[in-house]
Design a protein around this motif. Sequence first.
Motif, PDB file in Angstrom:
ATOM      1  N   MET A  73       0.858  -1.226  -0.029  1.00  0.00           N
ATOM      2  CA  MET A  73      -0.150   0.134   0.048  1.00  0.00           C
ATOM      3  C   MET A  73       0.984   1.445   0.014  1.00  0.00           C
ATOM      4  SD  MET A  73      -3.106   1.262  -0.048  1.00  0.00           S
ATOM      5  CE  MET A  73      -3.489   2.969   0.270  1.00  0.00           C
ATOM      6  N   ASP A  74       2.002   1.211   0.799  1.00  0.00           N
ATOM      7  CA  ASP A  74       3.010   2.360   0.941  1.00  0.00           C
ATOM      8  C   ASP A  74       3.407   2.601  -0.447  1.00  0.00           C
ATOM      9  OD1 ASP A  74       2.434   2.605   3.404  1.00  0.00           O
ATOM     10  OD2 ASP A  74       4.359   1.474   3.865  1.00  0.00           O
ATOM     11  N   ARG A  75       3.744   1.746  -1.347  1.00  0.00           N
ATOM     12  CA  ARG A  75       4.204   2.191  -2.754  1.00  0.00           C
ATOM     13  C   ARG A  75       3.199   2.712  -3.500  1.00  0.00           C
ATOM     14  NH1 ARG A  75       9.220   0.919  -4.289  1.00  0.00           N
ATOM     15  NH2 ARG A  75      10.621  -0.480  -2.860  1.00  0.00           N
ATOM     16  N   ARG A  76       2.128   2.085  -3.491  1.00  0.00           N
ATOM     17  CA  ARG A  76       0.855   2.583  -4.335  1.00  0.00           C
ATOM     18  C   ARG A  76       0.430   4.245  -3.615  1.00  0.00           C
ATOM     19  NH1 ARG A  76      -1.449  -2.542  -3.499  1.00  0.00           N
ATOM     20  NH2 ARG A  76      -3.099  -1.375  -2.231  1.00  0.00           N
ATOM     21  N   LEU A  77       0.363   4.199  -2.308  1.00  0.00           N
ATOM     22  CA  LEU A  77       0.134   5.483  -1.996  1.00  0.00           C
ATOM     23  C   LEU A  77       1.276   6.692  -2.476  1.00  0.00           C
ATOM     24  CD1 LEU A  77      -1.746   7.216  -0.023  1.00  0.00           C
ATOM     25  CD2 LEU A  77      -0.199   6.718   1.870  1.00  0.00           C
ATOM     26  N   THR A  78       2.351   6.439  -2.682  1.00  0.00           N
ATOM     27  CA  THR A  78       3.238   7.191  -3.068  1.00  0.00           C
ATOM     28  C   THR A  78       3.074   7.623  -4.545  1.00  0.00           C
ATOM     29  OG1 THR A  78       5.228   6.227  -1.718  1.00  0.00           O
ATOM     30  CG2 THR A  78       5.682   7.715  -3.594  1.00  0.00           C
ATOM     31  N   TRP A  79       2.610   6.804  -5.304  1.00  0.00           N
ATOM     32  CA  TRP A  79       2.363   6.931  -6.525  1.00  0.00           C
ATOM     33  C   TRP A  79       1.078   7.875  -6.822  1.00  0.00           C
ATOM     34  CZ3 TRP A  79       5.570   6.942 -10.545  1.00  0.00           C
ATOM     35  CH2 TRP A  79       6.727   5.870 -10.118  1.00  0.00           C
ATOM     36  N   TYR A  80      -0.098   7.296  -5.916  1.00  0.00           N
ATOM     37  CA  TYR A  80      -1.413   8.165  -6.137  1.00  0.00           C
ATOM     38  C   TYR A  80      -0.835   9.554  -5.461  1.00  0.00           C
ATOM     39  CZ  TYR A  80      -3.711   3.689  -6.130  1.00  0.00           C
ATOM     40  OH  TYR A  80      -4.021   2.428  -6.406  1.00  0.00           O
ATOM     41  N   ILE A  81      -0.147   9.874  -4.579  1.00  0.00           N
ATOM     42  CA  ILE A  81       0.378  11.317  -4.071  1.00  0.00           C
ATOM     43  C   ILE A  81       0.953  11.900  -5.343  1.00  0.00           C
ATOM     44  CG2 ILE A  81       1.580  12.563  -2.548  1.00  0.00           C
ATOM     45  CD1 ILE A  81       1.308  10.498  -0.456  1.00  0.00           C
ATOM     46  N   LEU A  82       1.797  11.441  -5.999  1.00  0.00           N
ATOM     47  CA  LEU A  82       2.603  11.702  -7.104  1.00  0.00           C
ATOM     48  C   LEU A  82       1.462  12.221  -8.247  1.00  0.00           C
ATOM     49  CD1 LEU A  82       5.574   9.745  -7.552  1.00  0.00           C
ATOM     50  CD2 LEU A  82       5.648  12.210  -6.738  1.00  0.00           C
ATOM     51  N   ALA A  83       0.405  11.293  -8.379  1.00  0.00           N
ATOM     52  CA  ALA A  83      -0.728  11.658  -9.477  1.00  0.00           C
ATOM     53  C   ALA A  83      -1.630  12.764  -8.930  1.00  0.00           C
ATOM     54  CB  ALA A  83      -1.519  10.233  -9.704  1.00  0.00           C
ATOM     55  N   GLY A  84      -1.770  12.773  -7.625  1.00  0.00           N
ATOM     56  CA  GLY A  84      -2.557  13.980  -7.156  1.00  0.00           C
ATOM     57  C   GLY A  84      -1.958  15.322  -7.526  1.00  0.00           C
ATOM     58  N   MET A  85      -0.539  15.407  -7.093  1.00  0.00           N
ATOM     59  CA  MET A  85       0.225  16.498  -7.447  1.00  0.00           C
ATOM     60  C   MET A  85       0.113  16.915  -8.898  1.00  0.00           C
ATOM     61  SD  MET A  85       4.534  17.117  -6.344  1.00  0.00           S
ATOM     62  CE  MET A  85       5.018  18.735  -6.525  1.00  0.00           C
ATOM     63  N   VAL A  86       0.397  15.985  -9.848  1.00  0.00           N
ATOM     64  CA  VAL A  86       0.738  16.408 -10.948  1.00  0.00           C
ATOM     65  C   VAL A  86      -0.676  16.638 -11.532  1.00  0.00           C
ATOM     66  CG1 VAL A  86       0.834  15.341 -13.487  1.00  0.00           C
ATOM     67  CG2 VAL A  86       2.497  14.759 -11.495  1.00  0.00           C
ATOM     68  N   LEU A  87      -1.808  16.164 -11.291  1.00  0.00           N
ATOM     69  CA  LEU A  87      -3.134  16.509 -11.421  1.00  0.00           C
ATOM     70  C   LEU A  87      -3.522  17.998 -10.983  1.00  0.00           C
ATOM     71  CD1 LEU A  87      -5.698  15.553 -13.202  1.00  0.00           C
ATOM     72  CD2 LEU A  87      -6.606  14.472 -11.015  1.00  0.00           C
ATOM     73  N   GLY A  88      -3.297  18.063  -9.900  1.00  0.00           N
ATOM     74  CA  GLY A  88      -3.446  19.215  -9.216  1.00  0.00           C
ATOM     75  C   GLY A  88      -2.603  20.640  -9.955  1.00  0.00           C
ATOM     76  N   VAL A  89      -1.314  20.280 -10.463  1.00  0.00           N
ATOM     77  CA  VAL A  89      -0.736  21.207 -11.192  1.00  0.00           C
ATOM     78  C   VAL A  89      -1.376  21.584 -12.390  1.00  0.00           C
ATOM     79  CG1 VAL A  89       1.472  21.695 -12.390  1.00  0.00           C
ATOM     80  CG2 VAL A  89       1.611  20.797 -10.221  1.00  0.00           C
ATOM     81  N   ILE A  90      -1.963  20.441 -13.096  1.00  0.00           N
ATOM     82  CA  ILE A  90      -2.585  20.531 -14.376  1.00  0.00           C
ATOM     83  C   ILE A  90      -3.964  21.456 -14.398  1.00  0.00           C
ATOM     84  CG2 ILE A  90      -3.828  19.462 -16.469  1.00  0.00           C
ATOM     85  CD1 ILE A  90      -1.787  17.294 -15.893  1.00  0.00           C
TER      86      ILE A  90
END
Length: 445
Positions: free
Chosen positions: A1-18
């Motif tokens: 879950m920790d690794r998936r959460l990291t990717w989800y956070i990164l995805a949230g960051m990228v989507l937030g920037v866009i």
Amino acid sequence: MDRRLTWYILAGMVLGVIVGQVLHAYVDPAVVKESVAPWLKLLSDIFLNLIKLLVAPLVLSTIVVGIANMGDSSALGRIGFRAISWFIIASLISIGLGLIMVNLFQPGVGAPIPEAAEAAKAVGEVKDLKATEFILSIFPKNAIEAMATNNILQILVFSIFAGVALSAIGEKGASLVRGADALAEMMLQVTGYVMRYAPVAVFGAIANVVAASGLDILGTYLELLVEFYLSLVLLWIILLTVGAIFLRQRIWTLIRYIRQPLMIAFSTASSEAALPKMFEQLDRFGVPRRISGFILPLGYSFNLDGSMMYMSFATIFIAQAYGIDLSITTQIMILLTLMISSKGIAAVPRASLVVITGTLAMFGLPVEGVAIILAIDQFLDMGRTATNVVGNAVATSVITKWEGMLEVEEPEFVEHPHAPAHTAHGGARGLELAEDMVEDERTKK
């Protein structure tokens, strides 16, 4: 879950920037401020409220259980005293260096944080507490009030009294200790649930900032990352130099042996993931397991050099970003609060965020800043976790050398059995190993 959460956070960051950049470029600023920003801010505010929810029960349960499970503290003996002394000095060096570097670099000054002026105005001028007022504010007059207001130092004081008392009454308090242990486990589980919401909070926080200020915030993040890692490098140099004073040429051997646990800690941002390999490599370096089995679990709770520096950076960064001027006296009090209140909850995921949130609230600083930091917390976490591993490896090796028990190192290809499991509350097992060590010394005499 920790690794998936990291990717989800990164995805949230990228989507937030866009999303934020689209709003900033194509939507009327007045519409964004009145209709969109409140909903984006709501996403991060929910996360902040949930983080605040964790502070009191986490500190109370983990500190009570940790102290109650220590048992007879006299059994710790000389090695325990030296270990704690080392941990305190190392923590002071870490937070002191962090304070110097964050004031030197000033990464938060001029950061494009939306509503920073309003937040600073709402906070007002941060009052400088006199030393006597600060000391008095540590001691609670009402434990329930302390927990209701998330006064982290007062909760800590009550927890220490409760833990010592439960240890003193022995079997009569066993049911309460088990209850506190169950509460700690429950709060760890709740923390896991809260962190699953982190990607949504990151999206909301980043989109809100970028929508108001454009992409300038990314430059602030990059500056914070670079300056934080430069400070960590300086801390590594200090820790390894002090280690070399005791270990001399063997410091290079230690560096070579801890490469693997260091990379595990950095890549996973988890000290616990690196612990089994750390035991194995310290065995090979010449540290007896009866010493490492005591000092390492203790260090994982009390010797968090990287986390100390991170919390000083993050807290002062938030104050700088919101344009709040803190006197050096207030900064020192904040950082001492961070150092004291962080002890014992190291195994909690994102424990640093919980401690920072409680400390900001205690000093009347904008808790909203935690949502801004959260966006890049994973990258900061990797560096601080690796630093924690280095600090504990040096501390364990130096104390072993100090005791005259450091053995000749073994070749790296020698197979070792897997290290025993250690939980977040490793003090009880460590105490058993320490008692065995004391008994062996008595037998020799």
